[in-house]
Design a protein around this motif. Structure first.
Motif: not given
Length: 323
Positions: A312-313, A315-320, A323
């Protein structure tokens, strides 16, 4: 595409193995430190069980022929990309022509090279893991040789940032003082003498050179005795089973263990601690701690949650970052 520049009889392509095929008499196989492989894959945006390379013989070198994301996890191996040192448990991108070099571990015994998308070799019995004993899976059922070229499955994850990123908390490795693993009593535990039960948990057992992917032979100052002679038909066993042959010195069944055996079983190492054994060098002392079934279930659930949180972490890092 990568090219292997160093060969050995021990470095192999592994994923999570073939647990589903054990009823057919096929060894589970797969990575001996599944958590390390899973962490490397998750850093790259792969499925946790994507095929990577398990490295046991060092130094190990590969050349990249295409731009490729990769991660090195597991044992504490000094790693360089074109001579530039890489942080531990780190994911980054290699450019065509660059060479990754891994040196002998300062701590631990096995390291894992995960590649973006995972290594693309044909699945056999539902897995890409190399079964050296059976001679199938991986690359022609054998260890990697100098000159082998390996392609990757097309990666679905977004590109990594230029500098890469890594784990903030490393997977635990055995200390130089020895390895402590948690066990449950096995089927024949009560047939061992009270003294043998006490000795099994009380003394340190040395990991002998007779240690491989199939099993670890241990050596202690005192042998383990039964209360009576016991003859067993061969029956199902799993990785983690601790058997005691007539000589009285334990054998721990490891990832490539046979699916049946006839020696009395004194204990079973819980799944999360098998990776600690995988990272234990020959000559190190091993101790066994008895726990309850409830404690074992809690440990398995805690490791599962940790992997889910990491995924989860990341995936969030990659999204940020994109972006």
């Amino acid at each position: 595409m990568i090219e292997v520049l160093t060969g050995s009889t021990l470095n192999t392509i592994q994923d999570f193995g073939r647990a589903h095929a054990m009823t057919l008499g096929v060894a589970r196989g797969g990575a001996m430190d599944r958590l390390a492989l899973a962490c490397g894959n998750i850093l790259l945006g792969n499925a946790p069980d994507a095929a990577g390379i398990e490295i046991v013989f060092f130094p190990f070198r590969v050349r990249f022929h295409t731009a490729t994301t990769f991660a090195v996890t597991g044992a504490e191996c000094p790693a360089t990309l074109d001579g530039q040192a890489l942080p531990k448990d780190w994911a980054t991108t290699a450019q065509p022509g660059q060479v990754l070099a891994l040196q002998a571990p300062a701590q631990g015994a096995r390291c894992y090279l995960a590649l973006g998308g995972g290594i693309d070799v044909p699945p056999v019995l539902g897995a890409r893991a190399t079964d050296l004993k059976g001679g199938f899976g991986g690359l022609d059922g054998r260890a990697l040789r100098k000159g082998d070229r390996l392609a990757c499955v097309p990666a679905l994850a977004s590109p990594l940032p230029h500098s890469g990123y890594g784990l903030s908390r490393r997977c635990p490795l055995p200390s130089s003082d020895g390895t402590t693993v948690r066990v449950l009593p096995a089927a024949e535990y009560d047939v061992f003498t009270t003294a043998a039960q006490t000795l099994f948990h009380g003394q340190a057992w040395r990991l002998t050179p007779s240690a491989n992917r199939m099993g670890y032979r241990l050596e202690g100052e005192t042998t383990l005795a039964l209360t009576r002679p016991l003859n067993l038909f061969s029956h199902g066993i799993v990785p983690g089973t601790v058997q005691v042959p007539p000589a009285g010195q334990p054998i721990i069944q490891m990832t490539d263990a046979n699916t049946c055996g006839g020696y009395p079983k004194i204990a079973t190492v819980i799944e999360p601690d098998l990776r600690l054994l995988a990272q234990t060098p020959v000559g190190t002392f091993i101790r066994f701690i008895a726990i309850t079934r409830e404690e074992a279930v809690d440990a398995i659930r805690a490791e599962t949650r940790a992997v889910q949180v990491l995924a989860r972490d990341v995936a969030r890092l990659r999204t940020s970052l994109t972006a």
